[in-house]
Scaffold this motif. Sequence first.
Motif, short mmCIF file in Angstrom:
data_model
loop_
_atom_site.label_atom_id
_atom_site.label_comp_id
_atom_site.label_asym_id
_atom_site.label_seq_id
_atom_site.Cartn_x
_atom_site.Cartn_y
_atom_site.Cartn_z
N SER A 133 58.94 16.65 60.44
CA SER A 133 57.56 16.65 60.02
C SER A 133 57.15 15.23 59.65
N GLN A 134 55.99 14.79 60.13
CA GLN A 134 55.47 13.47 59.80
C GLN A 134 54.13 13.62 59.07
N VAL A 135 53.98 12.88 57.98
CA VAL A 135 52.77 12.96 57.17
C VAL A 135 52.21 11.57 56.96
N TYR A 136 50.93 11.40 57.27
CA TYR A 136 50.21 10.16 56.96
C TYR A 136 49.23 10.51 55.84
N ARG A 137 49.26 9.72 54.77
CA ARG A 137 48.46 10.11 53.61
C ARG A 137 47.71 8.91 53.03
N LEU A 138 46.43 9.13 52.74
CA LEU A 138 45.65 8.19 51.94
C LEU A 138 45.41 8.85 50.59
N ARG A 139 45.82 8.17 49.53
CA ARG A 139 45.70 8.72 48.19
C ARG A 139 44.86 7.76 47.33
N LEU A 140 43.76 8.27 46.80
CA LEU A 140 42.86 7.46 45.97
C LEU A 140 42.82 8.01 44.55
N GLN A 141 42.75 7.09 43.58
CA GLN A 141 42.62 7.50 42.18
C GLN A 141 41.56 6.66 41.49
N PRO A 142 40.36 7.23 41.30
CA PRO A 142 39.35 6.54 40.50
C PRO A 142 39.65 6.69 39.01
N ILE A 143 39.35 5.65 38.24
CA ILE A 143 39.51 5.68 36.79
C ILE A 143 38.17 5.29 36.17
N LEU A 144 37.58 6.22 35.41
CA LEU A 144 36.24 6.03 34.88
C LEU A 144 36.29 5.93 33.36
N THR A 145 35.93 4.77 32.83
CA THR A 145 35.95 4.57 31.39
C THR A 145 34.76 5.28 30.75
N ILE A 146 35.04 6.12 29.75
CA ILE A 146 34.00 6.83 29.03
C ILE A 146 33.66 6.12 27.73
N ASN A 147 34.67 5.80 26.95
CA ASN A 147 34.50 5.00 25.74
C ASN A 147 35.85 4.37 25.42
N ASP A 148 36.01 3.87 24.20
CA ASP A 148 37.24 3.16 23.86
C ASP A 148 38.47 4.05 23.88
N HIS A 149 38.32 5.35 23.76
CA HIS A 149 39.47 6.26 23.70
C HIS A 149 39.59 7.19 24.90
N TRP A 150 38.50 7.45 25.59
CA TRP A 150 38.50 8.47 26.64
C TRP A 150 38.18 7.86 28.01
N PHE A 151 38.86 8.41 29.04
CA PHE A 151 38.53 8.07 30.42
C PHE A 151 38.70 9.31 31.29
N GLY A 152 38.11 9.29 32.44
CA GLY A 152 38.25 10.37 33.41
C GLY A 152 38.95 9.85 34.65
N SER A 153 39.64 10.73 35.36
CA SER A 153 40.34 10.31 36.57
C SER A 153 40.52 11.49 37.51
N ALA A 154 40.94 11.19 38.73
CA ALA A 154 41.17 12.22 39.75
C ALA A 154 42.17 11.67 40.74
N ARG A 155 42.75 12.56 41.54
CA ARG A 155 43.56 12.14 42.68
C ARG A 155 43.00 12.81 43.93
N ILE A 156 42.59 11.99 44.86
CA ILE A 156 41.97 12.46 46.10
C ILE A 156 42.92 12.17 47.24
N ASP A 157 43.33 13.20 47.97
CA ASP A 157 44.29 13.05 49.07
C ASP A 157 43.65 13.35 50.41
N TYR A 158 43.94 12.50 51.39
CA TYR A 158 43.61 12.77 52.78
C TYR A 158 44.92 12.81 53.55
N ASN A 159 45.29 13.98 54.04
CA ASN A 159 46.57 14.17 54.71
C ASN A 159 46.40 14.42 56.19
N SER A 160 47.25 13.78 56.97
CA SER A 160 47.35 14.08 58.39
C SER A 160 48.79 14.49 58.66
N ASN A 161 49.01 15.79 58.79
CA ASN A 161 50.35 16.35 58.92
C ASN A 161 50.59 16.77 60.35
N SER A 162 51.76 16.43 60.87
CA SER A 162 52.04 16.66 62.28
C SER A 162 52.23 18.13 62.63
#
Length: 379
Positions: free
Chosen positions: A75-104
């Motif tokens: 099995s061959q997998v090509y993957r683009l993985r993105l992680q945005p980091i969003l500052t909310i204030n001095d103590h809090w932030f938001g984030s995510a992991r976005i995957d684009y997979n191309s699996n054989s």
Amino acid sequence: AMAKGGGDKALIDKLAAEFADELNNLGVRVSALEKKVDNVKWKGKLCYENYTYWSEDKQGVPGVDPNGSGNRHTSQVYRLRLQPILTINDHWFGSARIDYNSNSDTAENAALKVDRIWVQGNYDNFTIKLGKPHFVSSYEGHAGGMVYDTRVAGGYLTVGNKLKLTLGGGRAQYFYHYQADEATGQTDSVMFAELGGQVNDKFGAGVGFYRVSNEDTYSREGTGVWNRAYDAQVAGNQKSFGATNRTIWKIGFDYKFAPKWVFNAAYSRSNGDWETKFKQAYSFEVSYNGGRYTDSTKPGSFGAFLAYRHLGAGAVIAPVYDCMGFNYTALSTKGIEVGVSYTFIKNLMGTLCYFNGKDIGVTEDRKSQQIYTCLDFFF
């Protein structure tokens, strides 16, 4: 010219007056943009993964390849993985992991999905994650993850400094669900608690408790009967777990016995009526310079590891190990895993690992082997 000075000052002043509105508008737009850019950052990686899996020595197993010729899967997998980091204030932030997979070889080919999304609050000796964060069980070899290494829709909190307590839970779906349950989005309730920390700069240890509340996790269509081993045709491989809820206890430690060298050991055990070999898991690992995960920012950085692992299906939930046949059979596996990682240039790391062992069965242990390679481009 206004910022650097010099030139014909009278001409510059004249042009500044003529284009005052444009300059003001441009300045507002640039300032607003820079402010937003500071609040939103991106990181991620591009990677190429190749799994080659094969099993042999099945001769004499009823209904399974009587000639013992084995089978092979790549099995061959090509993957683009993105992680945005969003500052909310001095103590809090938001984030995510976005995957684009191309699996054989799967229907997930070219699938784009938000795999994780959460908000996180960081305070002195206190961290909380809410949403759909990633959770990895600790003190278990590599960077953890023998029992659990996946997302959970809910959250968890960690308190403490050297000694840390982690409590959390929510809903989760695992890759080894019965296929019909995956199609309907079947999920399980999961709870976990861990206590551990670094005693000193050489020794760390921890204990953990994990509970999964859904027999569909390890049964066929809610019947409570599951194939404990790879070959369902072998008499005795299908047996009820004997409990609707699965509970797992774990202990683990790591010891830095020399510069860049670490020894790790972990053991977990679950309830249920299965034989001990199916409801216990353990791992012994020696790693050098980060092992599977060497420093990707330093060209020439080299890591290596050697491990023996026994993964009974009842004693793990979503294990991390890339190279073990568990990723394909989703059942009980044991054997030796060896691997290396190397940073070719800054932010380009390659990994090669090999597993040689057996699929744990009731009446016979079938040989299992797998090769895993990966190229990671970090940014």
